[in-house]
Design a protein around this motif. Structure first.
Motif, PDB file in Angstrom:
ATOM      1  N   GLY A 140       0.787  -1.234   0.000  1.00  0.00           N
ATOM      2  CA  GLY A 140       0.000   0.000   0.000  1.00  0.00           C
ATOM      3  C   GLY A 140       0.815   1.278   0.000  1.00  0.00           C
ATOM      4  O   GLY A 140       0.243   2.371   0.049  1.00  0.00           O
ATOM      5  N   LYS A 141       2.132   1.188  -0.059  1.00  0.00           N
ATOM      6  CA  LYS A 141       2.987   2.379  -0.015  1.00  0.00           C
ATOM      7  C   LYS A 141       3.201   2.966  -1.417  1.00  0.00           C
ATOM      8  O   LYS A 141       2.992   2.305  -2.435  1.00  0.00           O
ATOM      9  N   ARG A 142       3.626   4.228  -1.446  1.00  0.00           N
ATOM     10  CA  ARG A 142       3.986   4.894  -2.706  1.00  0.00           C
ATOM     11  C   ARG A 142       5.379   4.410  -3.086  1.00  0.00           C
ATOM     12  O   ARG A 142       6.343   4.741  -2.411  1.00  0.00           O
ATOM     13  N   THR A 144       8.470   3.593  -6.077  1.00  0.00           N
ATOM     14  CA  THR A 144       9.041   4.041  -7.345  1.00  0.00           C
ATOM     15  C   THR A 144      10.050   3.033  -7.881  1.00  0.00           C
ATOM     16  O   THR A 144      10.946   2.595  -7.149  1.00  0.00           O
ATOM     17  N   GLU A 170       1.272  -3.543  -9.033  1.00  0.00           N
ATOM     18  CA  GLU A 170       0.086  -2.676  -9.013  1.00  0.00           C
ATOM     19  C   GLU A 170      -0.889  -3.095  -7.915  1.00  0.00           C
ATOM     20  O   GLU A 170      -1.438  -2.246  -7.198  1.00  0.00           O
ATOM     21  N   ASP A 171      -1.085  -4.396  -7.777  1.00  0.00           N
ATOM     22  CA  ASP A 171      -2.004  -4.888  -6.742  1.00  0.00           C
ATOM     23  C   ASP A 171      -1.397  -4.756  -5.346  1.00  0.00           C
ATOM     24  O   ASP A 171      -2.098  -4.426  -4.381  1.00  0.00           O
ATOM     25  N   GLY A 174      -1.096  -0.928  -4.699  1.00  0.00           N
ATOM     26  CA  GLY A 174      -2.383  -0.256  -4.807  1.00  0.00           C
ATOM     27  C   GLY A 174      -2.386   0.935  -5.739  1.00  0.00           C
ATOM     28  O   GLY A 174      -3.270   1.799  -5.636  1.00  0.00           O
ATOM     29  N   HIS A 175      -1.436   1.004  -6.667  1.00  0.00           N
ATOM     30  CA  HIS A 175      -1.405   2.099  -7.645  1.00  0.00           C
ATOM     31  C   HIS A 175      -0.631   1.643  -8.863  1.00  0.00           C
ATOM     32  O   HIS A 175       0.166   0.688  -8.794  1.00  0.00           O
ATOM     33  N   PRO A 176      -0.831   2.297 -10.013  1.00  0.00           N
ATOM     34  CA  PRO A 176      -0.050   1.955 -11.213  1.00  0.00           C
ATOM     35  C   PRO A 176       1.442   2.152 -10.949  1.00  0.00           C
ATOM     36  O   PRO A 176       1.838   2.979 -10.113  1.00  0.00           O
ATOM     37  N   ASN A 177       2.269   1.414 -11.664  1.00  0.00           N
ATOM     38  CA  ASN A 177       3.715   1.544 -11.492  1.00  0.00           C
ATOM     39  C   ASN A 177       4.176   2.970 -11.762  1.00  0.00           C
ATOM     40  O   ASN A 177       3.734   3.614 -12.714  1.00  0.00           O
ATOM     41  N   VAL A 178       5.072   3.448 -10.912  1.00  0.00           N
ATOM     42  CA  VAL A 178       5.683   4.769 -11.060  1.00  0.00           C
ATOM     43  C   VAL A 178       7.146   4.558 -11.403  1.00  0.00           C
ATOM     44  O   VAL A 178       7.845   3.762 -10.757  1.00  0.00           O
ATOM     45  N   SER A 195       8.209   9.710  -2.725  1.00  0.00           N
ATOM     46  CA  SER A 195       7.772   8.319  -2.640  1.00  0.00           C
ATOM     47  C   SER A 195       8.127   7.788  -1.263  1.00  0.00           C
ATOM     48  O   SER A 195       9.078   8.267  -0.635  1.00  0.00           O
TER      49      SER A 195
END
Length: 262
Positions: A140-142, A144, A170-171, A174-178, A195
């Motif tokens: 669930g973290k941001r 990169t 991604e799963d 919880g976000h698209p790849n950065v 990040s």
């Protein structure tokens, strides 16, 4: 007829020396062009690889030019198109290049490259603590990655994420790849807390810390991945056509003799 003959002789005499017959000057030797995947700042790469190019030119007796690549895919494209004849690739880009060019092969690695690894790093305030095992607190973290085509900044970190969690990045995050598109940028993103965490080459992280460019107390290593094979010099088969049979082996030997750590 006499006038025509005289004019012909004058015309031949006026030609620059060497314009007739076989050319033997160094100007006739094609330039060996090489590149490297842009895993760090372009200025640093140019400085490092320009010195290496000077060394190769002296050792091999041919003109050598370093050509900067805009990004990882560009380095593969230049190699596939024959615009460069040698490249410092990562594991993934090396495979991509050799797949596109029949007869291309890896000729040398650094001593560390057969047993390479990545660092997973996190900001000190992210709540992620260093661990010998994959840090589940990353969920669930941001997060990169480096370049999408980077072995140590994306491919192998994603492989280990999938293996440890059974989920895609991604799963899991919880976000698209950065993507930062460079190892040093990933480190700086985490240090500034743009990040929470990221993955990058251990060599880039250690160098930045050693040079005072990164605070390891703020941007901390929280996990070291298992080993995998990474960087390599890949040679284009056109080298044999350009410089004669056996040139690639000479190039390989010159690379392996290189001892300037700077």
């Amino acid at each position: 007829m006499r006038l025509a003959s005289a004019l012909l002789l004058l015309a031949v005499a006026a030609l620059p020396l060497g314009a007739c017959g076989d050319k033997t000057s160094s100007d006739d030797t094609p330039t060996l062009r090489f590149s490297a995947i842009p895993g760090e700042k372009a200025t640093k790469l140019k400085e490092k690889f320009s010195l290496f190019g000077d060394y190769l030119a002296k050792e091999l007796g041919v003109p050598v030019e370093y050509v900067a690549a805009a990004d990882y895919p560009a380095s593969v494209s230049m190699f596939a198109n024959g615009d460069i004849q040698l490249a410092w690739f990562g594991g993934l880009t090396g495979v991509q290049a050799r797949t596109k060019v029949a007869g291309a092969h890896a000729i040398a690695q650094g001593a560390e490259d057969p047993e390479y690894f990545s660092y997973f790093i996190a900001h000190k305030d992210s709540g992620i603590e260093p661990s010998d095992d994959f840090p589940a607190a990353l969920a669930g973290k941001r997060f990169t990655f480096g370049s999408p085509s980077s072995t140590s900044g994306r491919l192998m970190p994603e492989h280990f994420i999938r293996g440890a969690t059974g989920k895609s990045p991604e799963d899991f995050f919880g976000h698209p790849n950065v993507y930062s598109n460079a190892h040093d940028k990933t480190a700086k993103n985490v240090e500034s807390m743009a990040s929470d965490a990221g993955a990058l080459s251990y060599k880039t992280y250690d160098k930045m810390v050693a040079n005072g460019e990164l605070d390891p107390k703020v941007c901390r290593v929280v996990w070291k991945t298992p080993f995998y094979a990474d960087y390599n010099f890949t040679a284009h088969p056109a080298l044999e056509e350009m410089y004669g049979e056996g040139f690639t082996e000479k190039l390989k030997a010159a690379i392996l003799r290189y001892a300037d750590k700077d």
